[in-house]
Design a protein around this motif. Structure first.
Motif, PDB file in Angstrom:
ATOM      1  N   ASP A 161      -3.451 -12.410  -5.867  1.00 51.47           N
ATOM      2  CA  ASP A 161      -4.420 -13.231  -5.187  1.00 51.47           C
ATOM      3  C   ASP A 161      -3.400 -14.650  -3.767  1.00 51.47           C
ATOM      4  O   ASP A 161      -4.257 -14.425  -3.506  1.00 51.47           O
ATOM      5  CB  ASP A 161      -4.817 -14.392  -6.532  1.00 51.47           C
ATOM      6  N   LYS A 184      -5.706   2.397  -1.639  1.00 59.71           N
ATOM      7  CA  LYS A 184      -5.973   1.425  -0.770  1.00 59.71           C
ATOM      8  C   LYS A 184      -7.094   0.921  -2.045  1.00 59.71           C
ATOM      9  O   LYS A 184      -7.811  -0.595  -1.679  1.00 59.71           O
ATOM     10  CB  LYS A 184      -5.895   1.020   0.305  1.00 59.71           C
ATOM     11  N   TYR A 185      -7.146   1.147  -2.843  1.00 59.43           N
ATOM     12  CA  TYR A 185      -7.918   0.887  -3.753  1.00 59.43           C
ATOM     13  C   TYR A 185      -7.068   0.288  -5.164  1.00 59.43           C
ATOM     14  O   TYR A 185      -8.400   0.079  -5.826  1.00 59.43           O
ATOM     15  CB  TYR A 185      -8.597   2.015  -4.105  1.00 59.43           C
ATOM     16  N   ARG A 186      -6.246  -0.501  -4.891  1.00 64.06           N
ATOM     17  CA  ARG A 186      -6.036  -1.693  -5.815  1.00 64.06           C
ATOM     18  C   ARG A 186      -5.997  -3.323  -5.374  1.00 64.06           C
ATOM     19  O   ARG A 186      -5.559  -3.106  -3.560  1.00 64.06           O
ATOM     20  CB  ARG A 186      -4.744  -1.519  -6.295  1.00 64.06           C
ATOM     21  N   ARG A 187      -6.209  -4.426  -5.548  1.00 68.88           N
ATOM     22  CA  ARG A 187      -6.564  -5.495  -5.439  1.00 68.88           C
ATOM     23  C   ARG A 187      -4.750  -6.153  -4.325  1.00 68.88           C
ATOM     24  O   ARG A 187      -4.026  -5.668  -5.784  1.00 68.88           O
ATOM     25  CB  ARG A 187      -7.126  -6.589  -6.036  1.00 68.88           C
ATOM     26  N   ASP A 238      -3.817 -12.413  -0.722  1.00 74.54           N
ATOM     27  CA  ASP A 238      -5.799 -12.502  -0.215  1.00 74.54           C
ATOM     28  C   ASP A 238      -6.139 -13.394   0.521  1.00 74.54           C
ATOM     29  O   ASP A 238      -6.380 -14.073   1.328  1.00 74.54           O
ATOM     30  CB  ASP A 238      -6.052 -11.867  -1.585  1.00 74.54           C
ATOM     31  N   GLN A 245       0.787  -1.346   0.225  1.00 73.62           N
ATOM     32  CA  GLN A 245       0.178  -0.226  -0.288  1.00 73.62           C
ATOM     33  C   GLN A 245       0.556   1.170  -0.529  1.00 73.62           C
ATOM     34  O   GLN A 245       0.382   2.472  -1.021  1.00 73.62           O
ATOM     35  CB  GLN A 245      -1.041  -0.040   1.361  1.00 73.62           C
TER      36      GLN A 245
END
Length: 461
Positions: free
Chosen positions: A281, A275-278, A284, A269
């Motif tokens: 995977d 913070k608006y990007r994933r 996550d 970040q």
């Protein structure tokens, strides 16, 4: 009216004491268990079956009729049969028109058919209002009063009124309906009972892989090396000594792996400035299974405590203690107390006790019954602040006990460091990076980013 009766009245789905008749197609285990539970909740029940003779296992107050006759008596019809037997419903299409059909079926494997069972039912009987529900509840759970099972029932359907009727029935059974939206969600709901520890796969495989690696590592270090170089047989180390090296090593590494993805996420970040990007995977998925990693780490830490407690009663320890005592007696010389070693020993034990206490506290607060009773700030304080404190104490515990081997060349057997040295790598990295991230020059922009600020808004996704 007393307080209890008023609460019951408030929770009831209808103001009337008279409940509507519910029809159940199918007299199998689940159909009978659900019928019995509905009767206990005050619903008149009628079973639709190929045979109108009531089996002995059917609830006594239930009526058994043919499918067509039973369907005419109820607005809500629960289809407690398997998908492959749905074909006869097409012959009842006119009778079922406008009725609420509750599909409770499951499959033998995930995504067994192109469409969900509930969607297939809606295609067979287009005039009916199909709702998916009850497929995540077992017959055993209904018979045992759902005291030892999940109370959540996932519900989905395209007709809001029909879905609300089914959710009212769910509530009357003492269960908790969870609205999952339209009938398109039925495929996902039908996959729920077929999942085998979906959030536990990565933690379990990681733990098994690390266990196998450190077992052979410690076996080489503690058993094979002494046998090759000194012709000493320490194979009995496998039972307790090696196990008691693997457990604390894995507990510390897995505990550090709980907080490592959060540190990586903060770095990403800061680098992106938003913070608006994933996240990737893999990150996550890693963050989603942190609870499971922590619980497995707690299990290894608990085993370490048990192994440590039984250490004094081991034959090898008794033999070594008695040999030392006899040697001192024969030499007429008693070794004086080394205050430095005494301090180190007591310090490492105290750090381990405190670290394990906080570790247990983290495990307790991760239980749903406990986490639901605290607010978000309290939960975050325990899991984050006390969690990092637990990691610091456990790392210090290992460092005080095993850090001395860093300085002894003899501890590097075949150029291999002791397992305790390896266990300190990831925790130290996490703590050092976290310490750097709390500097104001990094903490302030990170806090702003998490509050919605962006360095380059045009690139946000």
């Amino acid at each position: 009216m007393n307080k209890n009766s008023s609460n019951v009245m408030a929770m009831a789905p209808s103001t009337s004491n008279k409940r509507e008749t519910v029809c159940i197609f199918g007299t199998g285990d689940f159909g009978r268990a659900l019928g019995h539970k509905l009767i206990q909740s005050g619903y008149p029940i009628v079973f639709g079956s190929r045979s109108t003779q009531a089996p002995s296992l059917i609830p006594r107050d239930a009526e058994v009729l043919s499918h067509a006759e039973a369907a005419q008596k109820a607005t809500v019809i629960i289809i407690a049969i398997q998908r492959q037997h749905y074909n006869f419903l097409t012959q009842l299409a006119e009778t079922l028109h406008g009725k609420v059909l509750v599909d409770i079926s499951n499959n033998l494997k995930m995504n067994q058919y192109p469409e969900s069972n509930a969607e297939n039912l809606a295609q067979l009987v287009p005039g009916a209002k199909v709702v998916k529900a009850f497929n995540t509840v077992s017959a055993w759970a209904l018979q045992s009063g759902t005291l030892d099972a999940s109370r959540q029932v996932f519900v989905c359907g395209d007709n809001m009124q029909a879905k609300q009727m089914v959710m009212d029935i769910v509530r009357s059974l003492g269960l908790t309906p969870v609205d999952q939206g339209s009938l398109l969600a039925a495929r996902e709901i039908e996959n729920y009972p077929l999942q085998l520890f979906p959030m536990w796969k990565f933690p379990i495989f990681l733990s098994l892989g690390l266990t196998a690696f450190f077992f052979f590592y410690c076996l080489t270090y503690n058993v094979i090396y002494p046998y090759v170089h000194e012709n000493q047989d320490f194979s009995f180390y496998i039972a307790i000594t090696i196990a008691n090296q693997i457990c604390p090593t894995l507990a510390l590494i897995l505990l550090a792996s709980v907080y490592l993805p959060g540190v990586l996420a903060a770095i990403i970040q800061l680098y992106r400035g938003t913070k608006y990007r994933r996240f990737p995977d893999w990150l996550d998925k890693w963050m989603l299974c942190r609870k499971q990693l922590g619980l497995i780490a707690l299990a290894f830490a608990s085993l370490h405590v048990l192994y440590t407690l039984v250490t004094p009663i081991r034959s090898f320890i008794k033999w070594r203690t008695s040999s030392q005592t006899i040697s001192e007696a024969l030499n007429n010389k008693t070794e004086p107390l080394n205050n430095t070693n005494a301090w180190l020993g007591d310090s490492y034990l105290a750090l381990g006790i405190l670290g394990f206490f906080l570790f247990v506290l983290l495990g307790i607060t991760s239980l749903p019954s406990v986490s639901n009773s605290v607010n978000w700030r309290e939960f975050r304080f325990v899991q984050s602040k006390l969690g990092y404190l637990s990691l610091i104490l456990c790392t210090a515990h290992t460092l005080v006990y095993g850090g001395k081997w860093f300085l002894y060349p003899s501890s590097y057997r075949w150029y291999l460091p002791h397992a305790y040295m390896l266990s300190l790598i990831i925790p130290c990295i996490v703590l050092v990076v976290k310490f750097v991230l709390i500097f104001p020059c990094l903490d302030k922009p990170l806090t702003r980013i998490r509050q919605g600020w962006e360095r380059n808004p045009q690139y946000s996704e």
